[in-house]
Design a protein around this motif. Structure first.
Motif, PDB file in Angstrom:
ATOM      1  N   GLU A 127       0.826  -1.300   0.165  1.00 52.58           N
ATOM      2  CA  GLU A 127      -0.037  -0.053   0.011  1.00 52.58           C
ATOM      3  C   GLU A 127       0.802   1.349   0.056  1.00 52.58           C
ATOM      4  N   VAL A 128       1.756   1.227   0.638  1.00 56.76           N
ATOM      5  CA  VAL A 128       2.699   2.477   0.906  1.00 56.76           C
ATOM      6  C   VAL A 128       3.551   2.967  -0.273  1.00 56.76           C
ATOM      7  N   GLY A 129       4.293   1.650  -0.889  1.00 55.94           N
ATOM      8  CA  GLY A 129       5.293   1.827  -1.883  1.00 55.94           C
ATOM      9  C   GLY A 129       4.955   1.264  -3.234  1.00 55.94           C
ATOM     10  N   GLY A 130       4.106   0.472  -3.340  1.00 54.59           N
ATOM     11  CA  GLY A 130       3.614  -0.145  -4.732  1.00 54.59           C
ATOM     12  C   GLY A 130       4.490  -1.630  -4.707  1.00 54.59           C
ATOM     13  N   SER A 131       4.119  -2.176  -5.892  1.00 59.82           N
ATOM     14  CA  SER A 131       4.845  -3.486  -6.322  1.00 59.82           C
ATOM     15  C   SER A 131       6.094  -3.749  -6.232  1.00 59.82           C
ATOM     16  N   LEU A 132       6.803  -2.487  -6.720  1.00 55.22           N
ATOM     17  CA  LEU A 132       8.249  -2.623  -6.837  1.00 55.22           C
ATOM     18  C   LEU A 132       8.904  -2.599  -5.296  1.00 55.22           C
ATOM     19  N   ALA A 133       8.382  -1.928  -4.601  1.00 56.98           N
ATOM     20  CA  ALA A 133       8.685  -1.635  -3.293  1.00 56.98           C
ATOM     21  C   ALA A 133       8.599  -2.887  -2.382  1.00 56.98           C
ATOM     22  N   VAL A 134       7.596  -3.846  -2.644  1.00 56.50           N
ATOM     23  CA  VAL A 134       7.523  -4.894  -1.943  1.00 56.50           C
ATOM     24  C   VAL A 134       8.742  -6.036  -2.086  1.00 56.50           C
ATOM     25  N   ILE A 135       8.999  -6.040  -3.477  1.00 55.78           N
ATOM     26  CA  ILE A 135      10.158  -6.812  -4.027  1.00 55.78           C
ATOM     27  C   ILE A 135      11.608  -6.314  -3.206  1.00 55.78           C
ATOM     28  N   LEU A 136      11.789  -5.243  -3.445  1.00 60.33           N
ATOM     29  CA  LEU A 136      12.848  -4.555  -2.873  1.00 60.33           C
ATOM     30  C   LEU A 136      13.209  -4.527  -1.416  1.00 60.33           C
ATOM     31  N   SER A 137      11.936  -4.222  -0.827  1.00 60.79           N
ATOM     32  CA  SER A 137      12.069  -4.250   0.773  1.00 60.79           C
ATOM     33  C   SER A 137      12.398  -5.411   1.266  1.00 60.79           C
ATOM     34  N   PHE A 138      11.584  -6.556   0.758  1.00 61.01           N
ATOM     35  CA  PHE A 138      12.194  -7.884   1.539  1.00 61.01           C
ATOM     36  C   PHE A 138      13.235  -8.352   0.926  1.00 61.01           C
ATOM     37  N   LEU A 139      13.683  -8.152  -0.359  1.00 58.58           N
ATOM     38  CA  LEU A 139      14.916  -8.809  -0.801  1.00 58.58           C
ATOM     39  C   LEU A 139      16.237  -8.077  -0.127  1.00 58.58           C
ATOM     40  N   LEU A 140      16.216  -6.582  -0.228  1.00 59.19           N
ATOM     41  CA  LEU A 140      17.129  -5.759   0.493  1.00 59.19           C
ATOM     42  C   LEU A 140      17.488  -6.168   2.018  1.00 59.19           C
ATOM     43  N   LEU A 141      16.311  -6.255   2.693  1.00 58.12           N
ATOM     44  CA  LEU A 141      16.344  -6.546   4.239  1.00 58.12           C
ATOM     45  C   LEU A 141      16.924  -7.993   4.480  1.00 58.12           C
ATOM     46  N   GLY A 142      16.576  -8.858   3.487  1.00 60.75           N
ATOM     47  CA  GLY A 142      17.223 -10.309   3.341  1.00 60.75           C
ATOM     48  C   GLY A 142      18.371 -10.387   3.318  1.00 60.75           C
ATOM     49  N   ILE A 143      18.704  -9.371   2.420  1.00 62.67           N
ATOM     50  CA  ILE A 143      20.407  -9.391   2.064  1.00 62.67           C
ATOM     51  C   ILE A 143      21.138  -8.878   3.374  1.00 62.67           C
ATOM     52  N   LEU A 144      20.572  -7.895   4.047  1.00 65.10           N
ATOM     53  CA  LEU A 144      21.201  -7.308   5.325  1.00 65.10           C
ATOM     54  C   LEU A 144      21.223  -8.309   6.464  1.00 65.10           C
TER      55      LEU A 144
ATOM     56  N   LEU B 182      -0.521  -8.884 -14.916  1.00 67.22           N
ATOM     57  CA  LEU B 182       0.632  -8.120 -15.238  1.00 67.22           C
ATOM     58  C   LEU B 182       0.364  -6.554 -15.482  1.00 67.22           C
ATOM     59  N   GLU B 183      -1.056  -6.197 -15.502  1.00 63.67           N
ATOM     60  CA  GLU B 183      -1.564  -5.077 -15.739  1.00 63.67           C
ATOM     61  C   GLU B 183      -0.973  -4.652 -14.365  1.00 63.67           C
ATOM     62  N   ASN B 184      -1.133  -4.947 -13.231  1.00 65.51           N
ATOM     63  CA  ASN B 184      -0.758  -4.443 -12.144  1.00 65.51           C
ATOM     64  C   ASN B 184       0.611  -4.033 -11.948  1.00 65.51           C
ATOM     65  N   TRP B 185       1.505  -4.441 -12.670  1.00 71.80           N
ATOM     66  CA  TRP B 185       2.786  -4.081 -12.686  1.00 71.80           C
ATOM     67  C   TRP B 185       3.091  -2.831 -13.883  1.00 71.80           C
ATOM     68  N   LYS B 186       1.958  -2.358 -14.455  1.00 69.65           N
ATOM     69  CA  LYS B 186       2.168  -1.241 -15.229  1.00 69.65           C
ATOM     70  C   LYS B 186       2.722  -0.071 -14.621  1.00 69.65           C
ATOM     71  N   THR B 187       2.275   0.147 -13.372  1.00 67.53           N
ATOM     72  CA  THR B 187       2.852   1.388 -12.701  1.00 67.53           C
ATOM     73  C   THR B 187       3.379   0.862 -11.155  1.00 67.53           C
ATOM     74  N   PRO B 188       4.587   0.290 -11.311  1.00 61.90           N
ATOM     75  CA  PRO B 188       5.163  -0.496 -10.300  1.00 61.90           C
ATOM     76  C   PRO B 188       5.752   0.416  -9.015  1.00 61.90           C
ATOM     77  N   THR B 189       5.700   1.551  -9.461  1.00 59.52           N
ATOM     78  CA  THR B 189       6.168   2.600  -8.216  1.00 59.52           C
ATOM     79  C   THR B 189       5.191   3.480  -7.957  1.00 59.52           C
ATOM     80  N   ARG B 190       4.034   3.176  -8.108  1.00 64.37           N
ATOM     81  CA  ARG B 190       2.909   3.718  -7.179  1.00 64.37           C
ATOM     82  C   ARG B 190       2.909   3.997  -6.181  1.00 64.37           C
ATOM     83  N   PHE B 191       2.759   4.960  -5.329  1.00 60.46           N
ATOM     84  CA  PHE B 191       2.815   5.026  -3.852  1.00 60.46           C
ATOM     85  C   PHE B 191       1.649   5.823  -3.325  1.00 60.46           C
ATOM     86  N   ASP B 192       1.697   5.683  -1.954  1.00 58.70           N
ATOM     87  CA  ASP B 192       0.574   6.315  -1.373  1.00 58.70           C
ATOM     88  C   ASP B 192       1.065   7.757  -1.148  1.00 58.70           C
ATOM     89  N   GLN B 193       0.423   8.705  -1.703  1.00 54.22           N
ATOM     90  CA  GLN B 193       0.876  10.060  -1.651  1.00 54.22           C
ATOM     91  C   GLN B 193       0.442  10.879  -0.263  1.00 54.22           C
TER      92      GLN B 193
END
Length: 638
Positions: free
Chosen positions: A78-95, A223-234
């Motif tokens: 909800e806060v960061g959109g589709s791309l943020a979900v992947i990056l958040s879990f991946l980057l925190l997992g690496i850390l 796949l249409e949900n990923w047309k705006t992967p950086t949509r965020f809660d303004q």
């Protein structure tokens, strides 16, 4: 109390020892004097060492795979959109993987009780290590209570409006009592209980992932949900970068628990060796191999969690759009929202598959309860490690006598008193939710499709307080992670600096830089020391910069307290301990090879003393046990 009495470890127990010959003979607790302690007294200070590798792995899985994925994953979307979900879990997992590399190497050398605090005490600062132990206990004690509250939120999916009588009686009273009862079992029986719940939890996760794949395959708009992967809660963020930073803060909660093997090393059993025929009748000493019991967990749990979180987040983003009005929002953005539905339940509802949404919600309830059960176990062991060697007595202050009474085990070697304190310290937290639910029941139970920014409401004070405590728990683990990376860096540099002297003096298990065939170094982590430096920098960046992203769109009290209150309290407690114990305002001096050798040999003694051979007699066990309290003042500072 005068300064000398505060500095005397006889008042607080002695843990921090650097070798038998270096212990101040004026101190009450020395190795030779410990042998005079009655065996029954020593038994009450020790827990059974019966946790197998499978137990430790499943305990870690149960603590890590909690509501962080199923509940906070929806917040991240909800806060960061589709791309943020992947990056958040991946980057925190690496850390988390990076941090565990540091912890794993130290833990395989020294699987000591209270390892997270002991490493910091020996290689960074004595008082800082104590605060690390307290912060770690706080994290799991609060998380236990918070997960009970989160369970009620999931149960409300079936009970709309919420039934306050049912919540107060069953969810907030009977269920916590059941969890306390489960934690009262002997540790081996408890370990097998964790194995059973862990198998169920992994099976549930597997079912959810397969179901989400089926949902995505049937969804023609996936796949249409990923047309705006950086949509965020303004309403929450000014731009996507700040939204991503907020998502990283939210996702931190998901990885709380990967460091648990270090917290329960005091109950790990050594692996069995095959007996060899010898002329000696001495029992075979397996205590040095306890690192083998915990090595698998510390190396692979983080990777497993990272894959599970990232894959689940990806599948979630294919089926649920970030603008779905039923997704949970961060509390300070929308105080009036009563939405308590997981994003995975929303995905099941969108699939229109009969009964699947209810089944998913049942999985979530089970996940939250099993995670709460494990968090109580970890909190009790951390508290027990802090106080289990305080003796008390008629001449001691009242608070030391109270702590001495709490730091004992029952006849099954379970720290039942420490467990009860850990359970009751924040058990009042879920009951606050009753007032919150009572107020919300007078309003709507579903949020309308339009999202208003920064709504206030009559329940905002209670809801904000609960959210702040939960967020403080995850931030507290970041502080602990940073300290563990710092401890490893100082350890690595000191043994590198003194490697010649240590080899000449035949100090065991520190020949990290020796490539000989007979090297006894148990485990070399990947990419050191750059891994540790990266982990330390990343943790500090998250603590000081990323966690402040919630304030970039305006100052709000709740995100400020969530991000920085635990850090301020951590520093304040460190300073108070420095003054109270009359300690030096300096880090541990690792420039002298004699001091380094003394520290290392003391840790070796602590490793063996905490885990006497099972085949030894009671008298031998009591004489080999080393005082293990984390509240002791280092002899080198007295």
């Amino acid at each position: 109390m005068d300064l000398d009495s505060r500095s005397d470890p006889s008042l607080l127990g002695a843990t921090h020892l650097q070798g038998v010959d270096n212990v101040d003979r004026n101190h009450r607790h020395t190795y030779h004097e410990i042998s005079a302690v009655q065996p029954e007294t020593m038994k009450r200070r020790m827990a059974h060492r019966k946790l197998r590798s499978i137990h430790i792995f499943m305990i870690t899985i149960n603590a890590t795979l909690g509501t962080g994925l199923y509940w906070r994953g929806g917040q991240v979307l909800e806060v960061g959109g589709s791309l943020a979900v992947i990056l958040s879990f991946l980057l925190l997992g690496i850390l988390a993987w990076v941090v565990m590399q540091c912890i794993a190497e130290l833990l395989c050398i020294w699987p000591v009780p209270g390892a997270l605090a002991v490493f910091v005490r020996n290689y960074v600062d004595d008082e800082l290590g104590i605060v690390v132990g307290i912060a770690y206990w706080f994290t799991y004690s609060v998380s236990y209570a918070y997960l009970i509250s989160a369970t009620a939120s999931e149960v409300h999916y079936w009970m709309n409006p919420a039934n306050s009588e049912f919540d107060g009686t069953v969810l907030y009273l009977i269920i916590p009592l059941i969890l306390i009862l489960i934690n009262s079992f002997g540790v081996e029986l408890y370990g097998w209980f964790e194995v059973a719940t862990g198998v169920v939890k992994i099976s549930c996760l597997f079912i959810i992932i397969i179901s989400m794949i089926v949902f995505a395959a049937r969804d023609t708009h996936a796949l249409e949900n990923w047309k705006t992967p950086t949509r965020f809660d303004q309403c929450a963020a000014k731009n996507w970068v700040s939204a991503l930073f907020m998502c990283l803060s939210i996702a931190t909660f998901s990885y709380v628990g990967v460091e648990i093997p270090a917290a329960i090393a005091l109950e790990a059993r050594p692996p069995k060796r095959k007996s060899t025929a010898t002329e000696s009748s001495e029992p075979l000493d397996d205590t040095g191999n306890i690192g083998d019991t915990i090595r698998f967990s510390v190396k692979w749990v983080t990777l497993f969690a990272c894959i599970a979180y990232t894959l689940s987040g990806l599948l979630l983003s294919l089926h649920v759009v970030s603008t779905n009005p039923d997704l949970p929002r961060v509390g300070w953005v929308d105080q009036t929202s009563t939405v308590t539905t997981s994003a995975f339940v929303i995905a099941a509802e969108l699939s229109r598959a009969p009964g699947v949404a209810s089944a998913f919600n049942g999985f979530l309830v089970f996940t939250a309860l099993s995670c709460a059960n494990t968090n109580l176990f970890i909190a009790s062991r951390m508290l027990f490690g802090l106080i289990n060697q305080i003796e008390g007595g008629p001449d001691e202050p009242w608070y030391l006598n109270v702590l001495a009474w709490l730091g004992r085990t029952n006849s099954y070697r379970v720290p039942i008193r420490a467990m009860a304190v850990s359970a009751l310290s924040f058990i009042w937290l879920p009951f606050l939710q009753l007032a919150n639910d009572a107020t919300e029941s007078n309003g709507n139970t579903k949020r309308v499709a339009t999202k208003d920014c920064h709504n206030g409401g009559p329940t905002s004070g209670i809801k904000s307080f609960i959210d702040v405590l939960a967020d403080m728990a995850s931030v507290g683990v970041l502080v602990v992670w940073a300290c563990e990376c710092w401890a490893f860096i100082r350890y690595y540099n000191c043994i590198n600096r003194h490697k010649v002297e240590l080899m000449e003096r035949r100090v065991p298990r520190v020949r990290r830089f020796d490539e000989g065939d007979n090297n006894d170094y148990p485990y070399i982590s990947n990419g050191q020391p750059f891994t540790a430096y990266f982990g330390l920098f990343a943790c500090l960046f998250l603590l000081l910069v990323v966690n402040g992203a919630s304030l970039w769109n305006g100052f709000y009290v709740e995100p400020f307290l969530s991000s920085y209150l635990i850090v301020l309290l951590f520093i304040l407690l460190w300073i108070i301990l420095k003054f109270f114990r009359g300690a030096r305002w300096s880090l541990v001096d690792l420039s002298n090879p004699d001091t380094v050798e003394s520290i290392i040999r003391g840790l070796h003694q602590l490793s063996f003393a905490g885990y006497p051979n099972e085949s030894t007699s009671n008298t031998e066990k009591s004489s080999s046990m080393w005082p293990l309290s984390l509240l002791a003042k280092s002899p080198r500072e007295t």
